[in-house]
Design a protein around this motif. Structure first.
Motif, short mmCIF file in Angstrom:
data_model
loop_
_atom_site.label_atom_id
_atom_site.label_comp_id
_atom_site.label_asym_id
_atom_site.label_seq_id
_atom_site.Cartn_x
_atom_site.Cartn_y
_atom_site.Cartn_z
N LEU A 145 43.92 34.32 36.09
CA LEU A 145 43.01 34.80 36.31
C LEU A 145 42.75 36.43 36.66
O LEU A 145 41.94 36.67 37.44
CB LEU A 145 42.53 34.05 38.21
CG LEU A 145 42.51 32.74 37.33
CD1 LEU A 145 42.12 32.07 39.14
CD2 LEU A 145 41.98 32.14 36.38
N THR A 146 43.75 36.90 35.56
CA THR A 146 43.72 37.90 35.92
C THR A 146 42.00 38.11 34.11
O THR A 146 43.22 38.04 33.35
CB THR A 146 44.86 38.66 35.42
OG1 THR A 146 45.75 38.50 36.41
CG2 THR A 146 44.70 40.59 35.30
N PRO A 147 41.59 39.29 34.78
CA PRO A 147 40.90 39.72 33.30
C PRO A 147 41.58 40.59 32.27
O PRO A 147 42.50 41.27 32.23
CB PRO A 147 39.94 41.22 33.90
CG PRO A 147 40.24 40.84 36.00
CD PRO A 147 40.86 39.84 35.32
N GLY A 148 40.80 39.93 30.74
CA GLY A 148 42.35 39.38 29.78
C GLY A 148 42.56 39.09 29.36
O GLY A 148 43.05 38.77 28.16
N THR A 149 42.95 38.15 29.99
CA THR A 149 43.62 36.58 29.55
C THR A 149 43.65 35.56 28.79
O THR A 149 41.43 35.65 29.34
CB THR A 149 44.95 36.47 31.12
OG1 THR A 149 44.33 35.86 31.56
CG2 THR A 149 45.74 37.46 31.51
N ALA A 150 43.48 35.40 28.00
CA ALA A 150 43.00 33.60 27.89
C ALA A 150 42.78 33.25 28.58
O ALA A 150 42.10 31.75 28.21
CB ALA A 150 44.15 33.52 26.31
N SER A 151 43.59 32.76 29.38
CA SER A 151 43.76 31.65 30.84
C SER A 151 43.12 31.91 31.12
O SER A 151 42.10 30.87 31.95
CB SER A 151 44.90 31.43 31.73
OG SER A 151 45.19 33.31 31.36
N LEU A 152 41.83 32.88 31.52
CA LEU A 152 41.16 33.57 32.09
C LEU A 152 39.41 33.27 31.36
O LEU A 152 38.66 31.81 32.14
CB LEU A 152 40.51 34.65 33.00
CG LEU A 152 39.87 35.21 33.31
CD1 LEU A 152 39.50 34.45 34.94
CD2 LEU A 152 39.78 36.68 33.44
N ALA A 190 48.10 24.73 32.70
CA ALA A 190 48.76 25.99 32.45
C ALA A 190 49.73 26.27 32.79
O ALA A 190 50.38 26.58 34.10
CB ALA A 190 47.81 26.95 32.20
N ARG A 191 50.77 27.07 31.90
CA ARG A 191 51.66 27.76 32.59
C ARG A 191 52.73 29.14 31.46
O ARG A 191 52.75 28.57 29.74
CB ARG A 191 53.60 26.24 32.64
CG ARG A 191 54.52 27.83 33.39
CD ARG A 191 55.80 26.52 33.57
NE ARG A 191 55.44 25.77 34.05
CZ ARG A 191 56.04 24.50 35.06
NH1 ARG A 191 56.87 23.91 33.94
NH2 ARG A 191 56.60 24.43 36.33
N ALA A 192 52.35 29.84 31.67
CA ALA A 192 52.98 31.13 31.06
C ALA A 192 54.51 31.12 30.41
O ALA A 192 55.26 30.68 31.72
CB ALA A 192 52.74 32.34 31.09
N GLY A 252 50.04 14.27 29.66
CA GLY A 252 48.79 13.82 29.00
C GLY A 252 47.61 15.09 29.82
O GLY A 252 46.83 14.66 29.25
N ALA A 253 47.58 16.18 30.02
CA ALA A 253 46.87 16.96 30.72
C ALA A 253 46.38 18.26 29.31
O ALA A 253 47.22 18.22 28.68
CB ALA A 253 47.33 18.03 31.89
N THR A 254 45.20 18.58 29.23
CA THR A 254 44.66 19.43 28.22
C THR A 254 45.52 20.68 28.73
O THR A 254 45.18 21.09 30.20
CB THR A 254 43.23 19.26 28.47
OG1 THR A 254 42.27 17.87 27.93
CG2 THR A 254 42.88 19.81 26.99
N LEU A 255 46.16 21.29 27.87
CA LEU A 255 46.70 22.57 28.59
C LEU A 255 45.80 23.72 27.51
O LEU A 255 45.46 23.36 26.84
CB LEU A 255 47.67 22.82 26.89
CG LEU A 255 49.21 21.49 26.75
CD1 LEU A 255 50.31 21.95 26.85
CD2 LEU A 255 49.47 21.43 28.57
N LEU A 256 45.73 24.40 28.48
CA LEU A 256 45.40 26.08 28.42
C LEU A 256 45.83 26.76 27.66
O LEU A 256 47.33 26.46 27.96
CB LEU A 256 44.34 26.57 29.42
CG LEU A 256 43.84 24.85 30.27
CD1 LEU A 256 42.76 25.75 31.42
CD2 LEU A 256 42.33 24.69 29.54
N PRO A 257 45.33 27.71 27.47
CA PRO A 257 46.56 29.22 26.63
C PRO A 257 46.89 30.12 27.32
O PRO A 257 46.02 30.16 28.91
CB PRO A 257 45.30 29.75 25.49
CG PRO A 257 43.73 29.02 25.75
CD PRO A 257 43.92 28.01 26.71
N THR A 258 47.98 31.25 27.39
CA THR A 258 47.51 32.14 28.40
C THR A 258 48.37 33.13 28.12
O THR A 258 49.27 33.86 28.98
CB THR A 258 49.44 30.98 28.74
OG1 THR A 258 50.82 31.47 28.33
CG2 THR A 258 49.50 29.82 29.45
N ALA A 259 48.10 33.33 26.55
CA ALA A 259 48.46 34.82 25.72
C ALA A 259 47.93 36.09 27.21
O ALA A 259 46.24 35.71 27.72
CB ALA A 259 47.33 34.79 24.81
N GLY A 260 48.70 36.76 27.77
CA GLY A 260 48.28 37.99 28.11
C GLY A 260 49.08 37.73 29.49
O GLY A 260 48.47 38.71 30.77
#
Length: 275
Positions: free
Chosen positions: A250-257, A204-206, A234-242
């Motif tokens: 790893l901040t509470p409320g973020t899509a990535s956490l 993930a990269r925001a 080729g990695a599986t991408l994670l969401p970064t909203a927030g």
């Protein structure tokens, strides 16, 4: 006149030679297991305990200091996550990654233990150490050894920033089900296959992360190469909203956490296999 026309090319050649010289960073001494100094551990516990199950697995006050701290019990947890922080992290600046560990455990569930592994000398600032692989190469074997000793039913390595360089170099010997790369400056391999890992690789990269401006190149040992969020990697991408900053994944409320917690809390039977 003819020679004068060659001056710019000579200057470029000198600049290139300088960059190559800078890139040949001196090797760092390999990191070993983090010792557990009793006084250091007691001080760390007194400073950071918050009424939860905080366990100091290692604490070495020498130099800038190293530490391995768990929230929850890695010996009995169904799922274990190991956070590998990046630059400017040491015994005295562990508060931030500890806050990530608490947030990740809260989001993953009580059957999870989260370990903050500051078992290598991290770069300070954004100088040559941060741009080279010397400190990562020194820390990678120690990370692999530590992870191997956990033997958890389901184990995830969550690396951030320069910690992703360490984790990527450790990947071939990393006994983990999942490898999560957050805010990476590059991982010194072209694609997931080059990591030679059985772990399922996530990245993930925001848009707000300054590492998006890091060139995906390398000259000698300077630069970390491919961005693991690039489609070709080729990695599986994670969401970064927030996510609003480089250290906010790893901040509470973020899509990535929430996404990382879903990876960490997955049962062993559902864990990713070789990517």
């Amino acid at each position: 006149m003819t020679f004068r026309r060659l001056y710019p090319f000579a200057a470029l050649a000198m600049l290139f030679s300088l960059l190559v010289a800078l890139a040949q960073s001196a090797p760092a001494a390999p990191a070993g297991p983090v010792a557990r100094d009793a006084a250091c551990a007691a001080s760390l516990t007194a400073s950071y305990a918050q009424g939860d199950d905080l366990r100091v697995l290692g604490c070495d006050p020498a130099g800038r200091g190293l530490a391995v701290v768990a929230v929850g019990d890695p010996a009995t947890a169904r799922s274990v996550a190991v956070i590998v922080p990046g630059s400017d992290t040491d015994l005295h600046t562990i508060a931030k990654p500890l806050s990530w560990a608490r947030a990740l455990r809260a989001a993953s569930g009580p059957d999870t233990a989260v370990v903050v592994w500051v078992g290598y000398t991290t770069p300070q600032g954004l100088g040559i150490d941060a741009a080279s692989g010397a400190l990562a190469r020194a820390g990678a074997p120690a990370l692999a050894e530590f992870v191997d000793g956990l033997r958890a039913p389901h184990l995830t390595v969550v690396a951030h920033s320069y910690g992703t360089v360490v984790a990527a170099l450790a990947a071939p010997g990393l006994d983990a089900d999942d490898l999560v790369l957050l805010g990476s400056p590059g991982v010194r391999t072209d694609d997931v296959a080059d990591l030679h890992t059985r772990a399922h690789v996530f990245a993930a990269r925001a848009a707000a992360d300054w590492t998006r401006w890091v060139p995906p190149v390398g000259i000698g040992d300077l630069g970390h190469g491919t961005d693991p969020t690039s489609p070709a990697f080729g990695a599986t991408l994670l969401p970064t909203a927030g996510v609003t900053a480089h250290d906010g994944y790893l901040t509470p409320g973020t899509a990535s956490l929430a996404a990382v917690a879903a990876v960490v809390g997955a049962p062993a039977t559902d864990a990713g296999t070789a990517a």
